[in-house]
Design an enzyme around this catalytic site. Structure first.
Site, PDB file in Angstrom:
ATOM      1  N   ASP A   1       5.164 -56.097  13.307  1.00  0.00           N
ATOM      2  CA  ASP A   1       4.407 -56.204  14.983  1.00  0.00           C
ATOM      3  C   ASP A   1       3.709 -57.267  14.671  1.00  0.00           C
ATOM      4  O   ASP A   1       3.079 -58.226  13.447  1.00  0.00           O
ATOM      5  CB  ASP A   1       3.414 -55.331  14.833  1.00  0.00           C
TER       6      ASP A   1
HETATM    7  C1  GLC Z   1       0.931 -55.469  20.046  1.00  0.00           C
HETATM    8  C2  GLC Z   1       1.409 -53.332  19.851  1.00  0.00           C
HETATM    9  C3  GLC Z   1       2.818 -53.682  20.073  1.00  0.00           C
HETATM   10  C4  GLC Z   1       3.087 -54.869  20.502  1.00  0.00           C
HETATM   11  C5  GLC Z   1       3.352 -56.480  20.347  1.00  0.00           C
HETATM   12  C6  GLC Z   1       3.321 -56.973  21.588  1.00  0.00           C
HETATM   13  O1  GLC Z   1       0.088 -54.969  18.656  1.00  0.00           O
HETATM   14  O2  GLC Z   1       1.230 -52.888  18.545  1.00  0.00           O
HETATM   15  O3  GLC Z   1       3.294 -52.149  20.574  1.00  0.00           O
HETATM   16  O4  GLC Z   1       4.742 -54.423  21.416  1.00  0.00           O
HETATM   17  O5  GLC Z   1       1.793 -56.458  20.069  1.00  0.00           O
HETATM   18  O6  GLC Z   1       2.483 -57.260  22.539  1.00  0.00           O
END
Ligand code: GLC
Length: 705
Positions: free
Chosen positions: A264
């Site tokens: 993430d």
């Molecule tokens: C965010 C979220 C994740 C998302 C990613 C890209 O912080 O935790 O669910 O897909 O970053 O936006």
């Protein structure tokens, strides 16, 4: 060696170490990103999202020209490896469907699959080929803003929807131009963040992890999901992004996952903050060893892995394995053959009438009727209707969280939508302001209050410490209710709210969640009876914040309510039952259950359990018939109920249908005291009913083998 593996093997053999590491690097154009890095082979994928408000902005647009420009830069790199372009297409792209928690309330995997297919068709129009969805986090704490993005508290419902959503996004062949690579996230246990505070650490006992939080991810893997995203959470002392047991031994060793794992946002480098890595090189080595193949925007892989290889701290074989997994998904996505997107597609594939119809039907089917005293709904025979509250002119507020590609102008304002649907002769007046509404209440025959939470209070980094309605709304509802007119309370929200007091003061309560682009029209159809509310709660509703966590599949304890004695598990200041239980929901007719039958009182290979369901009301209706079991004695304590299947049936007034479920031993398996998974012999209760608290009860035995 299968053809596609030989292609990958050959390509890998040509790559320099720097080019290999470049494939492990996911960049975001929103950050300080130099497109020249693509030409230099330092970027494997692009994340087309704004980290700024974690998906709370709407109307932000990618574009096929931009994406094709980036792909052309990749074509100018030495090995011409195409980019994988990702975006958070969570519950629709331009056609924004109800939020995932609302979709779960529909208990309709086929409809969720159809909506995901529409989202894929629309997102690929603009060059997106990878979505960071489905979000599969089991959530038992509505203070956590991201409960809106998932499928609620139950592992079976979550597993059925996981499979449906992966199939909707990916289809049978993710190389088709209208299909996306899906991403099961956030692996795993993210919803157990303490206090409902996003990003907090969490503790989950192994049996609960195995039996509650992991099953939806296993279903996604069995459905062929192309990627998995590691969670932010520090789970039981091990950050998910550094958890080799879960990312490699379970995900790949036990389930055979073949795709790749992406971290993430910055969670590789965040291992330093977690306190398990001393620096970025250590963090990168930990994450890669754990099984994270791609680093989302922290650049810890890009900046440190080459030197770590040279110092012998990271074996190049680890890097090769990660690159192989990424190339394999790019190949399965058809990117080597077709890296560019046909710019002539948009008109016919975005926001089609059929997509809108599906969005409207989904919104109707996800709305949950919680109270309907005197059958106030559907509204009939009222000539003067006052509609009041902060949502009367709602447009993009109906989208809910994670709708970056929704356009407010695509949404009919809620007041206009209600006017379009209202029957002839009905006068609708709208009042956004409380004092005006109170004044106009005297002239109305019935009042509809549109209350709840703005999407900004929902989703990532949007947690609340108090589950009551936002400040001032309870007081306003009480003031209107005190004027003595019938009141319908409609609530827009991304989570269960503690609405105990307002529910006691009004005649009807309809939970609309954040219903998406067609939410206004859907609300009108439900309020005026052109459609019936079809939802059942995918998550327990607490009476008060202090009850959290509260969920239906809880353990019995040694002093359960109902047992003899005064020392029982309860509060001194509140009854222990939830406000509304998992699976609950009313509609515009009523149903009766009768004649429970078991094909035997012993389960060998299969056991048929059935009951007659009758529509005992005046209108056609859809009932979500639910099957629950309870394992009465286990080597570990067992939940008082577990959902094992559900079927939706449409019945005409007076119609009776026998609904049959088949139970098999594997459905009774759980993680036992010795850590193994299996069924233990003994007696089981079984219910067929309308929710997790009611139903016809039977009993069977699973014999010693
Ligand atoms: C965010 C979220 C994740 C998302 C990613 C890209 O912080 O935790 O669910 O897909 O970053 O936006």
């Amino acid at each position: 060696m299968p053809e596609d593996e030989s292609f990958i093997h050959h390509l890998l053999s040509q790559m320099t170490l720097e080019e290999k590491i470049g494939q492990l690097n996911l960049e975001s154009p929103d950050l300080a990103f130099d497109p020249e890095m693509i030409r230099q082979g330092k970027v494997g994928a692009l994340l087309n999202a704004s980290g700024a408000l974690t998906g709370q902005v709407t109307g932000q647009q990618g574009s096929v020209e931009t994406v094709n420009h980036f792909q052309r830069l990749a074509q100018e790199s030495r090995l011409k490896i195409p980019l994988l372009i990702g975006r958070d297409v969570i519950h629709g792209y331009r056609t924004i469907f109800p939020i995932p928690l609302a979709q779960a309330a529909a208990f309709d995997p086929a409809m969720s699959q159809a909506a995901a297919a529409v989202a894929a068709r629309e997102a690929t129009v603009e060059g997106i080929k990878w979505t960071f969805a489905p979000m599969l986090d089991i959530a038992r704490d509505p203070r956590w803003g991201r409960i809106a993005e998932g499928n609620g508290e139950d592992p079976l419902l979550g597993s059925r929807l996981a499979e449906a959503l992966v199939r909707g996004f990916q289809g049978k062949d993710m190389a088709r131009p209208d299909k996306l690579v899906a991403c099961a996230k956030h692996y795993v246990g993210y919803g157990a963040a303490e206090g409902g505070r996003d990003y907090e650490s969490g503790e989950i006992a192994e049996p609960t992890l195995r039996d509650v939080y992991l099953p939806p991810f296993e279903s996604a893997v069995r459905a062929g999901v192309g990627t998995v995203m590691s969670a932010f959470i520090d789970l039981n002392g091990v950050p998910a992004t550094a958890n080799r047991r879960l990312l490699t031994e379970v995900l790949r060793g036990e389930w055979g996952f073949e795709g790749f794992v992406v971290s993430d946002w910055e969670s590789v480098a965040e291992l330093i903050y977690h306190g398990v890595a001393g620096d970025r090189a250590h963090a990168a080595a930990l994450a890669l060893h754990a099984g994270v193949d791609m680093d989302m925007v922290s650049r810890a892989y890009l900046d440190t892995l080459a030197e770590s290889v040279r110092q012998g701290r990271v074996p190049v074989a680890k890097i090769d394995e990660a690159v192989r997994r990424i190339l394999r998904i790019k190949q399965r996505a058809g990117l080597f053959e077709n890296p560019l997107t046909d710019p002539s597609r948009p008109a016919r594939d975005l926001l089609t009438p059929s997509a809108r119809q599906l969005a409207r039907a989904f919104a109707c089917q996800s709305m949950v009727l919680l109270k309907n005293e005197g059958d106030l709904l559907p509204l009939q025979g009222f000539r003067r209707i006052l509609v009041a509250g902060p949502f009367v002119h709602a447009r993009s507020e109906l989208f809910g969280t994670w709708s970056p590609d929704g356009h407010a102008e695509d949404v009919t304002p809620l007041d206009e939508a209600l006017r379009q649907v209202a029957p002839k002769g009905v006068s609708l007046r709208f009042a956004e302001y409380n004092d005006l509404a109170l004044h106009l209440t005297h002239e109305a025959d019935v009042v509809i209050l549109l209350m709840g939470e703005h999407p900004i209070r929902s989703g990532e980094n949007s947690n609340v410490s108090d589950l009551r309605l936002p400040p001032g709304q309870e007081e306003f509802i009480a003031a209107v209710a005190a004027l003595g007119k019938p009141v319908v309370l409609v609530i827009f929200a991304g989570r269960p709210l503690a609405i105990t007091r307002p529910v006691s003061q009004v005649q009807a309560v309809l939970y609309a969640w954040h219903p998406g682009i067609e939410g206004g029209a859907a609300l009108g159809e439900v309020l005026f009876g052109l459609a019936a509310p079809g939802g059942r709660l995918p998550v327990t509703f607490p009476r008060a914040t202090g009850q959290v966590p509260i969920y239906y599949n809880h353990k019995n304890s040694g002093r359960p309510l109902g047992r003899d004695g005064a020392f029982l598990t309860r509060y001194n200041d509140l009854i222990s039952a939830p406000l509304f239980p998992f699976g609950y929901g009313l509609t515009y007719t009523t149903f009766a259950y009768a004649s429970l039958r078991l094909s035997s009182d012993v389960l060998h290979d299969r056991l048929e359990v059935s009951a007659e369901v009758t529509n005992t009301g005046p209108r056609p209706g859809r009932e979500v018939v639910q099957l629950y079991v309870r394992d009465l004695v286990g080597s570990l304590t067992r939940p008082v109920r577990e959902l094992k299947d559900f079927q939706a049936v449409e019945l005409q007034p007076g119609e009776t249908r026998r609904v049959t479920f088949v139970l098999r031993p594997e459905q009774l398996a759980f993680t036992r005291a010795d850590g193994t998974r299996g069924v233990e012999p003994g007696r089981f209760h079984v219910w067929i009913g309308p929710d997790s608290q009611r139903g016809l009860q039977g009993e069977f035995e699973y014999p010693f083998r």
